[in-house]
Scaffold this motif. Sequence first.
Motif, PDB file in Angstrom:
ATOM      1  N   GLU A  21       1.990 -13.342  20.338  1.00  0.00           N
ATOM      2  CA  GLU A  21       0.662 -12.931  20.804  1.00  0.00           C
ATOM      3  C   GLU A  21      -0.161 -12.305  19.687  1.00  0.00           C
ATOM      4  O   GLU A  21      -1.278 -11.841  19.916  1.00  0.00           O
ATOM      5  CB  GLU A  21       0.800 -11.932  21.952  1.00  0.00           C
ATOM      6  N   GLY A  22       0.405 -12.262  18.475  1.00  0.00           N
ATOM      7  CA  GLY A  22      -0.320 -11.722  17.330  1.00  0.00           C
ATOM      8  C   GLY A  22      -0.161 -10.235  17.126  1.00  0.00           C
ATOM      9  O   GLY A  22      -0.901  -9.634  16.340  1.00  0.00           O
ATOM     10  N   LEU A  23       0.803  -9.609  17.815  1.00  0.00           N
ATOM     11  CA  LEU A  23       1.026  -8.171  17.683  1.00  0.00           C
ATOM     12  C   LEU A  23       2.088  -7.896  16.626  1.00  0.00           C
ATOM     13  O   LEU A  23       3.054  -8.646  16.482  1.00  0.00           O
ATOM     14  CB  LEU A  23       1.465  -7.585  19.025  1.00  0.00           C
ATOM     15  N   ALA A  24       1.910  -6.823  15.883  1.00  0.00           N
ATOM     16  CA  ALA A  24       2.890  -6.395  14.890  1.00  0.00           C
ATOM     17  C   ALA A  24       3.924  -5.517  15.583  1.00  0.00           C
ATOM     18  O   ALA A  24       3.581  -4.478  16.134  1.00  0.00           O
ATOM     19  CB  ALA A  24       2.206  -5.627  13.757  1.00  0.00           C
ATOM     20  N   VAL A  25       5.185  -5.926  15.547  1.00  0.00           N
ATOM     21  CA  VAL A  25       6.221  -5.281  16.350  1.00  0.00           C
ATOM     22  C   VAL A  25       7.404  -4.851  15.494  1.00  0.00           C
ATOM     23  O   VAL A  25       7.976  -5.648  14.765  1.00  0.00           O
ATOM     24  CB  VAL A  25       6.737  -6.236  17.448  1.00  0.00           C
ATOM     25  N   ASP A  26       7.772  -3.580  15.595  1.00  0.00           N
ATOM     26  CA  ASP A  26       9.053  -3.079  15.099  1.00  0.00           C
ATOM     27  C   ASP A  26       9.974  -2.933  16.300  1.00  0.00           C
ATOM     28  O   ASP A  26       9.528  -2.616  17.407  1.00  0.00           O
ATOM     29  CB  ASP A  26       8.888  -1.723  14.403  1.00  0.00           C
ATOM     30  N   LEU A  27      11.279  -3.132  16.081  1.00  0.00           N
ATOM     31  CA  LEU A  27      12.241  -3.133  17.185  1.00  0.00           C
ATOM     32  C   LEU A  27      13.433  -2.257  16.853  1.00  0.00           C
ATOM     33  O   LEU A  27      14.012  -2.366  15.767  1.00  0.00           O
ATOM     34  CB  LEU A  27      12.709  -4.569  17.455  1.00  0.00           C
ATOM     35  N   VAL A  28      13.801  -1.369  17.785  1.00  0.00           N
ATOM     36  CA  VAL A  28      15.021  -0.568  17.657  1.00  0.00           C
ATOM     37  C   VAL A  28      15.758  -0.596  18.991  1.00  0.00           C
ATOM     38  O   VAL A  28      15.164  -0.870  20.035  1.00  0.00           O
ATOM     39  CB  VAL A  28      14.730   0.888  17.237  1.00  0.00           C
ATOM     40  N   LEU A 146     -16.492 -17.127  16.436  1.00  0.00           N
ATOM     41  CA  LEU A 146     -15.573 -17.339  15.333  1.00  0.00           C
ATOM     42  C   LEU A 146     -14.207 -17.752  15.866  1.00  0.00           C
ATOM     43  O   LEU A 146     -13.682 -17.131  16.790  1.00  0.00           O
ATOM     44  CB  LEU A 146     -15.428 -16.057  14.503  1.00  0.00           C
ATOM     45  N   ASP A 147     -13.645 -18.798  15.290  1.00  0.00           N
ATOM     46  CA  ASP A 147     -12.322 -19.278  15.696  1.00  0.00           C
ATOM     47  C   ASP A 147     -11.299 -18.641  14.765  1.00  0.00           C
ATOM     48  O   ASP A 147     -11.034 -19.140  13.666  1.00  0.00           O
ATOM     49  CB  ASP A 147     -12.270 -20.806  15.604  1.00  0.00           C
ATOM     50  N   LEU A 148     -10.726 -17.505  15.201  1.00  0.00           N
ATOM     51  CA  LEU A 148      -9.822 -16.729  14.357  1.00  0.00           C
ATOM     52  C   LEU A 148      -8.400 -16.814  14.877  1.00  0.00           C
ATOM     53  O   LEU A 148      -8.164 -16.830  16.089  1.00  0.00           O
ATOM     54  CB  LEU A 148     -10.254 -15.259  14.323  1.00  0.00           C
ATOM     55  N   SER A 149      -7.447 -16.828  13.942  1.00  0.00           N
ATOM     56  CA  SER A 149      -6.047 -16.721  14.321  1.00  0.00           C
ATOM     57  C   SER A 149      -5.764 -15.279  14.738  1.00  0.00           C
ATOM     58  O   SER A 149      -6.553 -14.368  14.436  1.00  0.00           O
ATOM     59  CB  SER A 149      -5.147 -17.102  13.139  1.00  0.00           C
ATOM     60  N   PRO A 150      -4.651 -15.021  15.441  1.00  0.00           N
ATOM     61  CA  PRO A 150      -4.327 -13.635  15.821  1.00  0.00           C
ATOM     62  C   PRO A 150      -4.277 -12.687  14.627  1.00  0.00           C
ATOM     63  O   PRO A 150      -4.741 -11.543  14.714  1.00  0.00           O
ATOM     64  CB  PRO A 150      -2.965 -13.769  16.494  1.00  0.00           C
ATOM     65  N   ARG A 151      -3.706 -13.116  13.501  1.00  0.00           N
ATOM     66  CA  ARG A 151      -3.646 -12.255  12.316  1.00  0.00           C
ATOM     67  C   ARG A 151      -5.041 -11.988  11.769  1.00  0.00           C
ATOM     68  O   ARG A 151      -5.379 -10.862  11.409  1.00  0.00           O
ATOM     69  CB  ARG A 151      -2.781 -12.901  11.230  1.00  0.00           C
ATOM     70  N   GLU A 152      -5.861 -13.033  11.668  1.00  0.00           N
ATOM     71  CA  GLU A 152      -7.218 -12.861  11.164  1.00  0.00           C
ATOM     72  C   GLU A 152      -8.012 -11.914  12.064  1.00  0.00           C
ATOM     73  O   GLU A 152      -8.739 -11.053  11.563  1.00  0.00           O
ATOM     74  CB  GLU A 152      -7.914 -14.223  11.067  1.00  0.00           C
ATOM     75  N   PHE A 153      -7.856 -12.071  13.367  1.00  0.00           N
ATOM     76  CA  PHE A 153      -8.540 -11.175  14.304  1.00  0.00           C
ATOM     77  C   PHE A 153      -8.073  -9.745  14.092  1.00  0.00           C
ATOM     78  O   PHE A 153      -8.879  -8.810  14.075  1.00  0.00           O
ATOM     79  CB  PHE A 153      -8.262 -11.606  15.743  1.00  0.00           C
ATOM     80  N   GLY A 154      -6.741  -9.548  13.921  1.00  0.00           N
ATOM     81  CA  GLY A 154      -6.201  -8.203  13.720  1.00  0.00           C
ATOM     82  C   GLY A 154      -6.733  -7.549  12.454  1.00  0.00           C
ATOM     83  O   GLY A 154      -7.064  -6.361  12.442  1.00  0.00           O
TER      84      GLY A 154
END
Length: 218
Positions: A21-28, A146-154
């Motif tokens: 979904e374009g979210l930056a995720v750390d996992l523990v 604008l047609d942006l990818s999830p990273r570009e939008f972020g």
Amino acid sequence: MLVVEDFEILAQTVANGLRREGLAVDLVLDGVEALERLAVNRYDVVVLDRDLPGVSGDDVCRHIVKAQSGSRVLMLTASGGVRDRIEGLGIGADDYLGKPFDFDELVARIRALARRPTTILPPVLTIGDLTLDPARRTADRGGHRLDLSPREFGVLECLMEAGGRPVSAETLLDRVWDEAADPFTTAVKTAIRRLRARLGDPPIIHTVREAGYRVGPA
């Protein structure tokens, strides 16, 4: 964001889905490691299982509230009764979702929490003729979508939230990507280059020497 869940299969499934979904995720996988990550990183949202080994999810939540870090807490747990929800919210959680859950609902709740920044921001961000709507996940310039990818939008969202102040490449990498990202990667430069191409002329994203990037007039 940080996902804290001791059932590894579920944890990996949730983390991978959120990354798509374009979210930056750390996992523990436990409360002890969660506290270690929280000590060195600032997260917009923490998805927190209540029943954790070592340090309970309740205690992790209390720590987040006491630290006043601004992180929003979404408790994700099998204890989904009304009394359990009341207890979780009373501890300081911002939202509470019982298992099993619908993944689309999880994403919607996370995005809603992420839109509650420590600093009050307008619902729609505007700089010059560039407009970004975090809720609808849309951006346009001069009235053209604008047609942006999830990273570009972020990346664009982080730059616009700064209100014209420079944002370092390290900050962008930390906010838009996740722990799996190589700190020496060219991902930020690549995203900036693509954003500039999509935004067109006149240039609105500028490089600030030794400081990073900013959005605004030249």
